[in-house]
Write an enzyme that holds these catalytic residues in place. Sequence first.
Site, short mmCIF file in Angstrom:
data_model
loop_
_atom_site.label_atom_id
_atom_site.label_comp_id
_atom_site.label_asym_id
_atom_site.label_seq_id
_atom_site.Cartn_x
_atom_site.Cartn_y
_atom_site.Cartn_z
N HIS A 169 -60.11 -36.34 86.59
CA HIS A 169 -60.03 -37.24 87.74
C HIS A 169 -60.42 -38.66 87.33
CE1 HIS A 169 -64.19 -35.79 87.59
NE2 HIS A 169 -64.56 -36.88 88.24
N ARG A 224 -65.19 -38.08 78.77
CA ARG A 224 -64.23 -39.13 79.08
C ARG A 224 -63.04 -39.09 78.13
NH1 ARG A 224 -69.33 -41.25 79.08
NH2 ARG A 224 -70.17 -41.78 81.13
N GLU A 238 -68.48 -31.94 92.26
CA GLU A 238 -68.91 -33.02 93.16
C GLU A 238 -68.03 -33.09 94.41
OE1 GLU A 238 -68.85 -35.91 90.05
OE2 GLU A 238 -66.84 -36.64 90.58
N HIS A 269 -65.77 -32.90 84.12
CA HIS A 269 -67.13 -32.38 84.06
C HIS A 269 -67.09 -30.91 83.65
CE1 HIS A 269 -68.10 -36.10 85.94
NE2 HIS A 269 -67.55 -35.78 87.09
#
Length: 397
Positions: free
Chosen positions: A262, A281, A133, A98
Amino acid sequence: MRVIDPVLQHYAWGSTTAIPEALGAVPDGTPVAEAWYGAHPSAPSVVGADGTVTTLDRLVAEDPQGVLGDDVVARFGARLPYLLKLVAAAAPLSLQVHPTVEQAVAGYAAEDERGVPRDDPRRSYKDRNHKPELVYALSHFEALVGFRAARRTAEILAGVEHPVAQRLRDVVAADPSADGVRAAFTELVAPETRPSPDEVDELARIFADRLRDGSPSPRTDRAVATLAQAYPGDPGAVTAVLLNPVTLRPGEACFVPAGAVHAYLSGSAVEVMANSDNVLRAGLTPKHVDIPELLRTVDCVAAPPIRIAAERSFDATEVFYAPVDDFELSVTRLTDGRPARLPGVGPRIVLCLEGSCRLTGADGHVELASGRAVFVRADDGPLVVQGFGRLVQASVP
């Protein structure tokens, strides 16, 4: 306080049972990967009361100061800063990163300039925000988060007789810095250097065999084999040798900052993040992959996973303070039926995970059963909860 309904995301990797059962629904065999509680414009929660139905983003837009509070508006503008989710992975998620705020602003503008429609699935930047997050495990939860030390990668690859493994070992042994880690990661994911599908499958068999014969890192070997089985021939499976394996037991939490590569492998969790849907991605997915942009945003400094220890607040609540300004997560366990004060002010989302309770604020009370959630305006003031069970609350620090 307004009852809100989540937006369900039926991604292929989702569990067919975990989220439906958490919401009190009967599973019908359809994968339900995520339940979104929030005001992201792509999937805002539905708000219903007094015979009217609206969405949470519209509710915020109608009265930002009253809904969010002056402090939140001053810091974040007229938008809810966070997004709360239930996540249930029956299969591994994509290998992803991200962006930071600065990267998101630049990337969003660049895609606009190129004329990429904002609803195009090939678009990488859905908004102008970062997406750090925090994951709070509801079940045994497995993940890969961030890069491990290059020295450890070289140890894991020692004795693996395969040209790809030997090249990776040579790269990280020659340069154990972040530059060496970046070179090894690029070797695996860049189109011009990544292993062929046959080479990936050969490596997966080698690591699977090592599990039976004695492995220097069973978790890594298992991760490679699991990813290769889920995504045959995808070189993202081999990146597990570069990444930190993470296991969370129920009630444990891990923070994933912007820039951290991740992949979540399995398990159910509550996830709270900045209000964004920006995902870059590298593989392990049928969705859009953007290798050049991911390589521009990924942080290749090796570091251990960031586990967040909860701090006690009042009598019944633990708070997980993430190192960002957008959100924090609290977990309240009600065991004796006595009233308990909830921490936090400003705009809050409260989700009942187990049992039932009564939530009381300045404008009255709401009864919450397992799987139900409410949005609490800033001008609703402090909250008191009474009942038996467990609930989570997302709020702004």
